[in-house]
Design a protein around this motif. Structure first.
Motif, PDB file in Angstrom:
ATOM      1  N   GLN A  97       0.985  -0.934   0.032  1.00 50.24           N
ATOM      2  CA  GLN A  97       0.115   0.031   0.043  1.00 50.24           C
ATOM      3  C   GLN A  97       1.316   1.470   0.017  1.00 50.24           C
ATOM      4  N   LYS A  98       1.484   1.066   0.960  1.00 48.66           N
ATOM      5  CA  LYS A  98       2.411   2.317   0.692  1.00 48.66           C
ATOM      6  C   LYS A  98       3.915   2.506  -0.848  1.00 48.66           C
ATOM      7  N   VAL A  99       4.139   0.761  -1.422  1.00 44.29           N
ATOM      8  CA  VAL A  99       4.855   1.535  -2.838  1.00 44.29           C
ATOM      9  C   VAL A  99       3.602   2.117  -3.706  1.00 44.29           C
ATOM     10  N   ASN A 100       2.403   2.035  -2.891  1.00 45.93           N
ATOM     11  CA  ASN A 100       1.760   1.856  -4.533  1.00 45.93           C
ATOM     12  C   ASN A 100       1.243   3.560  -4.409  1.00 45.93           C
ATOM     13  N   SER A 101       1.514   3.658  -3.461  1.00 42.95           N
ATOM     14  CA  SER A 101       1.216   5.682  -3.228  1.00 42.95           C
ATOM     15  C   SER A 101       1.804   6.049  -3.695  1.00 42.95           C
ATOM     16  N   PHE A 102       3.483   5.646  -4.189  1.00 42.00           N
ATOM     17  CA  PHE A 102       4.077   6.265  -5.007  1.00 42.00           C
ATOM     18  C   PHE A 102       3.966   6.152  -6.143  1.00 42.00           C
ATOM     19  N   LEU A 103       3.314   4.853  -6.719  1.00 34.08           N
ATOM     20  CA  LEU A 103       3.075   4.476  -8.305  1.00 34.08           C
ATOM     21  C   LEU A 103       2.054   6.077  -8.781  1.00 34.08           C
ATOM     22  N   LYS A 104       2.292   6.279 -10.164  1.00 33.17           N
ATOM     23  CA  LYS A 104       1.984   6.753 -11.051  1.00 33.17           C
ATOM     24  C   LYS A 104       1.532   6.472 -11.928  1.00 33.17           C
ATOM     25  N   GLU A 105      -0.101   6.896 -12.952  1.00 38.38           N
ATOM     26  CA  GLU A 105      -1.000   5.829 -14.127  1.00 38.38           C
ATOM     27  C   GLU A 105      -0.631   6.696 -14.874  1.00 38.38           C
ATOM     28  N   ILE A 106      -0.173   6.645 -16.280  1.00 38.35           N
ATOM     29  CA  ILE A 106       0.406   6.775 -17.454  1.00 38.35           C
ATOM     30  C   ILE A 106       0.103   5.968 -18.838  1.00 38.35           C
ATOM     31  N   SER A 107       0.100   6.764 -19.643  1.00 36.27           N
ATOM     32  CA  SER A 107      -0.469   6.122 -21.160  1.00 36.27           C
ATOM     33  C   SER A 107       0.610   5.228 -21.180  1.00 36.27           C
ATOM     34  N   PRO A 108       1.343   3.900 -21.970  1.00 33.54           N
ATOM     35  CA  PRO A 108       2.385   3.142 -21.736  1.00 33.54           C
ATOM     36  C   PRO A 108       3.126   4.372 -23.375  1.00 33.54           C
ATOM     37  N   PHE A 109       2.294   4.695 -23.620  1.00 32.20           N
ATOM     38  CA  PHE A 109       3.529   5.983 -24.677  1.00 32.20           C
ATOM     39  C   PHE A 109       3.793   6.961 -24.405  1.00 32.20           C
ATOM     40  N   ALA A 110       2.987   6.681 -23.011  1.00 33.23           N
ATOM     41  CA  ALA A 110       4.263   8.510 -22.725  1.00 33.23           C
ATOM     42  C   ALA A 110       5.564   8.126 -21.461  1.00 33.23           C
ATOM     43  N   ILE A 111       6.144   7.206 -21.526  1.00 29.16           N
ATOM     44  CA  ILE A 111       7.022   6.238 -20.451  1.00 29.16           C
ATOM     45  C   ILE A 111       8.253   6.998 -21.093  1.00 29.16           C
ATOM     46  N   ASP A 112       9.018   6.861 -19.379  1.00 28.96           N
ATOM     47  CA  ASP A 112      10.602   7.659 -20.577  1.00 28.96           C
ATOM     48  C   ASP A 112      11.417   6.873 -20.966  1.00 28.96           C
ATOM     49  N   ILE A 113      12.097   6.871 -22.610  1.00 37.20           N
ATOM     50  CA  ILE A 113      12.782   6.510 -22.941  1.00 37.20           C
ATOM     51  C   ILE A 113      14.007   6.281 -22.974  1.00 37.20           C
ATOM     52  N   ASN A 114      15.273   5.496 -22.177  1.00 29.58           N
ATOM     53  CA  ASN A 114      15.979   6.105 -22.718  1.00 29.58           C
ATOM     54  C   ASN A 114      17.150   5.358 -23.539  1.00 29.58           C
ATOM     55  N   LEU A 115      17.984   6.162 -24.480  1.00 30.92           N
ATOM     56  CA  LEU A 115      18.772   5.145 -25.609  1.00 30.92           C
ATOM     57  C   LEU A 115      20.162   5.154 -24.897  1.00 30.92           C
ATOM     58  N   ILE A 116      20.222   3.463 -25.262  1.00 28.28           N
ATOM     59  CA  ILE A 116      21.087   3.153 -24.976  1.00 28.28           C
ATOM     60  C   ILE A 116      21.977   2.289 -25.866  1.00 28.28           C
ATOM     61  N   GLU A 117      23.761   1.910 -25.797  1.00 29.86           N
ATOM     62  CA  GLU A 117      24.475   1.344 -26.738  1.00 29.86           C
ATOM     63  C   GLU A 117      24.085   0.035 -27.466  1.00 29.86           C
ATOM     64  N   GLY A 118      23.698   0.298 -28.235  1.00 31.06           N
ATOM     65  CA  GLY A 118      23.432  -1.086 -29.433  1.00 31.06           C
ATOM     66  C   GLY A 118      22.469  -1.055 -30.677  1.00 31.06           C
ATOM     67  N   HIS A 119      22.120  -2.038 -31.401  1.00 29.21           N
ATOM     68  CA  HIS A 119      22.119  -2.166 -32.843  1.00 29.21           C
ATOM     69  C   HIS A 119      20.051  -1.859 -32.568  1.00 29.21           C
ATOM     70  N   ALA A 120      19.137  -1.776 -33.318  1.00 25.88           N
ATOM     71  CA  ALA A 120      17.718  -1.157 -33.369  1.00 25.88           C
ATOM     72  C   ALA A 120      17.515  -2.195 -32.991  1.00 25.88           C
TER      73      ALA A 120
END
Length: 311
Positions: free
Chosen positions: A100-123
């Motif tokens: 319940q405590k963990v859930n209080s820190f969760l935010k509900e968003i669209s799956p297309f709004a998730i942060d994207i990190n670019l990392i080393e590697g191919h496509a």
């Protein structure tokens, strides 16, 4: 935290529940040891693909997902925020209070709004990161959730990156339904199947699909070979992760082969609607596999594998 604890938290019932044994894959062994196996031109083929921006990749991926699926919002959390509040969360008298405590820190968003990190590697490199806080003695508490922090994509962005985005989108949709997949080794089946559908959708000529499939076969042979030659030196987690891809690639290939052979659009649509049902929490990955009577013996059929490797 041990891998077994995380797997139980996420709702998997076990590993190799069907007694999957990599040493029984005799046809895959034949293909793996074939001198005709050649992936030397893959790098040049990848370099020939036009570069895309991250926004272009996201746009094409959203277009595909919205065409075929009704997506569900996902929960996200900052691992830094969870760490900062670790003492507050850990001072819980029960698993239910902890989550319940963990859930209080969760935010509900669209799956297309998730942060994207670019990392080393191919496509075709990518993953979706889950900063899970787990109460070890309470792995089946009903109010626990699966949540994410960011999606990582290989920085060499091109059309194959669209399939990688959809691959990770599928993970976000299915994995938040605890129990969506009984056998951990089947966790990549839907994601790998969809990356093939995306490649064919983006390029009906089949050239992009051919490149996508050869990249997957290279990954299959690498992980298969690593277990066969170095299995005793791998950690249990490393070995299990390799087994996931060996088994899931083979099943996804068989599933896609069946999908391609369907002549009636309504029959092809059934594959997509079944996946939507997994996203909706109404059925499991094993339901999809079992309904089509797919077994691992069929999945390593030499004609099947060569058809997709050499096409």
């Amino acid at each position: 935290m041990s891998n077994n604890i995380t797997l139980k938290y996420e709702g998997y019932q076990g590993i190799a529940l069907d007694r999957f044994n990599i040493f029984s894959l005799r046809n895959l062994s034949i293909l793996y040891n074939s001198p005709a196996r050649d992936f030397s031109n893959l790098d040049s083929k990848l370099n020939e693909l036009p570069r895309l921006s991250l926004e272009e990749v996201k746009s094409l991926a959203q277009e595909f997902c919205r065409k075929y699926f009704s997506s569900h919002n996902i929960f996200v959390a900052s691992s830094a925020t969870l760490q900062e509040n670790q003492h507050y969360i850990s001072c819980s008298k029960s698993g239910e209070e902890f989550y319940q405590k963990v859930n209080s820190f969760l935010k509900e968003i669209s799956p297309f709004a998730i942060d994207i990190n670019l990392i080393e590697g191919h496509a075709m490199v990518g993953y979706i990161y889950k900063p899970l806080f787990i109460f070890p003695n309470c792995l089946d508490t009903k109010n626990r959730k699966v949540y994410y922090e960011y999606m990582a994509l290989g920085k060499d962005l091109n059309l194959l990156s669209v399939g990688t985005f959809v691959h990770e989108f599928a993970h976000s949709q299915q994995e938040q339904n605890i129990g969506y997949c009984a056998d951990y080794l089947n966790k990549e089946v839907i994601s790998i199947f969809l990356e093939k559908v995306v490649a064919l959708e983006l390029d009906p000529s089949g050239e992009l699909l051919k490149l996508s499939e050869r990249m997957r076969f290279l990954d299959l042979f690498y992980k298969y070979g690593r277990i066969i030659s170095r299995g005793n030196t791998l950690t249990t987690e490393e070995k299990n992760d390799d087994l996931v891809y060996v088994k899931s690639i083979l099943i996804a290939e068989k599933l896609f082969d069946m999908y391609q052979k369907e002549r009636k659009p309504k029959n092809k649509d059934k594959y997509i609607s079944d996946i939507q049902s997994v996203f909706d929490g109404q059925q499991t990955v094993e339901d999809i596999i079992g309904r089509r009577n797919i077994n691992i013996h069929q999945c390593q059929d030499l004609l099947l594998l060569k058809r997709h490797l050499d096409h």
